[in-house]
Design an enzyme around this catalytic site. Sequence first.
Site, short mmCIF file in Angstrom:
data_model
loop_
_atom_site.label_atom_id
_atom_site.label_comp_id
_atom_site.label_asym_id
_atom_site.label_seq_id
_atom_site.Cartn_x
_atom_site.Cartn_y
_atom_site.Cartn_z
CG ASP A 406 36.17 68.93 75.64
OD1 ASP A 406 35.48 69.15 76.53
OD2 ASP A 406 37.36 68.42 75.86
CG ASP A 692 42.41 68.88 73.57
OD1 ASP A 692 41.76 68.53 74.04
OD2 ASP A 692 43.05 69.90 73.73
CG ASP A 696 37.33 65.25 72.92
OD1 ASP A 696 36.20 65.58 73.65
OD2 ASP A 696 38.17 65.85 73.45
CG ASN A 785 34.44 67.18 25.23
OD1 ASN A 785 33.68 67.66 26.06
ND2 ASN A 785 34.97 66.19 25.81
#
Length: 950
Positions: A406, A692, A696, A785
């Site tokens: 934005d 912000d 949004d 392992n």
Amino acid sequence: MGINNIVGFFTKNNHYHNPAFGENLVTKHEHSNTDQHTSFTTTFFRRCARFFLGSTEKNKSGVRSKEEEKVHTWLYALAQSDKDLVFEYVKSTERGLSFKEAERRLKECGPNVPISYHFPCWWQLLWNASFHPFNIILVVLAMLSLITSDYPNGCIMLTWVFISVTLRFIQENSSTKASMRVLELLKCPVKVQRCAGRVVQTELIVKIDHKDIVAGDIVIFGPGDLFPGDVRLLTSKDLIVSQSSLTGEAGTTKKIAYIQEDQTTPLLELQNICFMGTSVVSGSGTALVVSTGPKTYMSTIFSITGKQKPPDDFHKCVRHLSYGLICVMVVVVPTIFLANYYTSGDLSESILFAISVAVALTPQALPLIVNMSLAIGALAMAKDKCIVKSLDAIQKMGSMDILCIDKTGTLTTDQVVMFHHLDSWGLPKERVLQFGFLNSYFKSELKNPVDDAIMAYVYTNGYRFEQSQWRKINEIPFDFTRKRVSVIIERNMNTQDKNNYCYKAYKFMVTKGALEEVVKICSFVEQVDKGVILPLSQEETQRILQMGEALNNDGLMVIGVAIIEIELESHVGATGKYEWNESNMVFLGMLTFFDPPKDSAKQAFSKMGEKGVEAKVLTGDSLSLAIRICQEVGIRTTHTITGPDLQFLDHDTFHETVESATVLARLTPTQKLRVVQSLQTMGNHVVGYLGDGINDSLVLEAADVGISVDSGASVAKDLADIILLEKDLNVLVSGVEQGRIIYGNTMKYIKVAVITNVGSIVSLLIATIILPFEPLTPRQLLTQNFLYNVGHIMIPWDKMEEGYAKKTRPWSSKDLLFFMMWNGPVCLICDIGALSFIWFYYKAYSYSHEEFFRAAWFIDGLLMQTFSIYTIRTAKIPFVQEIASWPVIISTVIISSIGIAFLFTPIGRVMGMKDLPLSYFGFLIVLFLGYFTLCQLVKRIYILSYNRWL
């Protein structure tokens, strides 16, 4: 005891029970409308009785849980009651709670945190770490070993479980504490009315954190605020609420305080009830908090379904990898079991050996390595003043190929400065400034930098508009669809000045907003210098809009100002209340502002472009202004479009346009959401969104990575995955780099584990078939392992090759399959070479050489799996062109030394191994030189064929 009997019992004794809180409230109110009161009471207690008898109502998803039924019953009861009764139910007053009473309730009920945000206790983390499927397998194996008196084997497996559980517990516990610290930083203050004073109680408006809100508090809210709990509205003014956090839908809902609902209204459509987690889009009001924390409607939703974004491609493909390994287990493990049972004839030993092979085939350290990598990335971003709320967001940032932003406050400094106050002909006129100032001065909701700039301009330039002699009558608040705000003001009669700009009128509606939206509601234009009002023709409209566009091209933001003289009596509606319409207004002129671009923005977008992240600007501002700002910060502006043009496109054309456009202006919040969803679903992009504002919120929730700033609106910060403590876009570049490094290090382990584990298991199968004994005992296999998995724990601290983080590297299961097909045989060839050398040179293929063979095979497998990381971690020649980080080098040296030391210590004797001659270690040196050479040859061919390595 039937429902009617229970209702009769309660109404007869006039006891009211709060089913949500478990409190008995005794009321002695006398109501003027007894029938209405009785009707409500009957309905209320019928609902309570249904709850106590265990009956449930069905909704779309089936039968409600008891917790859901309690919440529904409580909220419906409050929605149907008048305000006096609501205050009585929650034991509050119209002045609010006292500070002492609020503190008592907070201690009694706990912090106002819904179930979804409750962090697990240490014992829950320990429980989850312990009851992992592979841990259970190892515990079963250990118990079987102990039962059969094989104590060393049982102790080794239990040790492996203990260390595995401890490592996972420590990591998850530290991650939980870090997340708790993050939430502590994200304070969400709420305006609350409290009463104070012992003799004369007075109301005080204080700001407290949302976690300290209790039932009975009176909250004051405005645009952008989140409701801190389930509330019953007391007052409301043009209140529009977004419930997308609960419904997942982009629409908004109108809420009204002065209404009593009935029981037929769906819960989320109750107009006088607002829910925790929903946000105010526009309007204002006050509300009484009736439920907090786990007693809210939100908590019932989270407790049933949770609210998580769907897994991304990385997690999906890891899951597919697990399924693939399971398929390999289904084929290999039974085969090894049958071969071992055929040669040994020992059923229990064959079962233990086969299960040990299954455990060895699994990349058990993968969750630990992923979590460690994410935690390291979060710490690195924290140094850049960036809070990571969701660790998975870092990995998603690495996969992000589109960043939507934005414009306001993101590309610019968000420090607006006012430049001009012009009439419709572009001439400076004080009257335009006067009414623009009065609009900002009396506007009470959603103050923004534009209002601050207007007031600063007026005060610093010495203008005197006598605002104290004006009175505000009403306000039509700003919303993101109209993009304008109006105030209705009246000049005091006793100070009327016939020579002022108001002429004979003293009541005005003053509107200020986006130029296109203001012109849209105007039918007249004022020539200020002549003092005449003329009809606003189509030609005049185009001329004004063109002038505004020219100002936008100069980098200025343009706000339109319009007024209309009114008579209050003409605005009384059928309900007897004032109704205000923004229509037939008189256009006065324009105010212009300058918001300079950020110095860091151009550099940041240049770096983003180098890393393959495309920037798209999604803004509500005008197209020409957005283009000018984008040109200054280096964003391409060859393909642009506006929201009004988008809404006329069909589905396919819409996606094609969104895919190619880099600047999309004059968008509504819903259009922003549609753009992001189109990029995700149709374009298969990983989309980040940086915003912000209140407008949004929908997009932040839908984006793969939601990014906001610490100074943003509460709802934006709440929905974001990442929060920037400083508005520096270079932090995002760092985040992308961290995400790609995490991906690269994770791929190192996955590819090493796949090719070495599968190669080792296949070679183990061959050895099992040709040898009369087990190539490795279960305890030796599990120890091997365990050691090489521990050696790989340092991979998250490894560095990546220069240039690796410059482009997005999407996960591909097909790519992993081809990688295994090319490189797996290399490990298999080396294992077969070691097997042949032991067989033919040392003649170790009979029972008399059992311990020798197992010691040699143990060391070969351990070193092969440990040192294979050096060939996989780089596309270059290891140790020559590219050197691993020191943590990786040290860990492999330590693990290799420990494995070799086993042979010369009592531990090796206990594990059934013996000393090896130096000639064997000389052979291993030759073998590994051949291994690295063959790996490098295959690597070159693979890179030429597929143009990638990791």
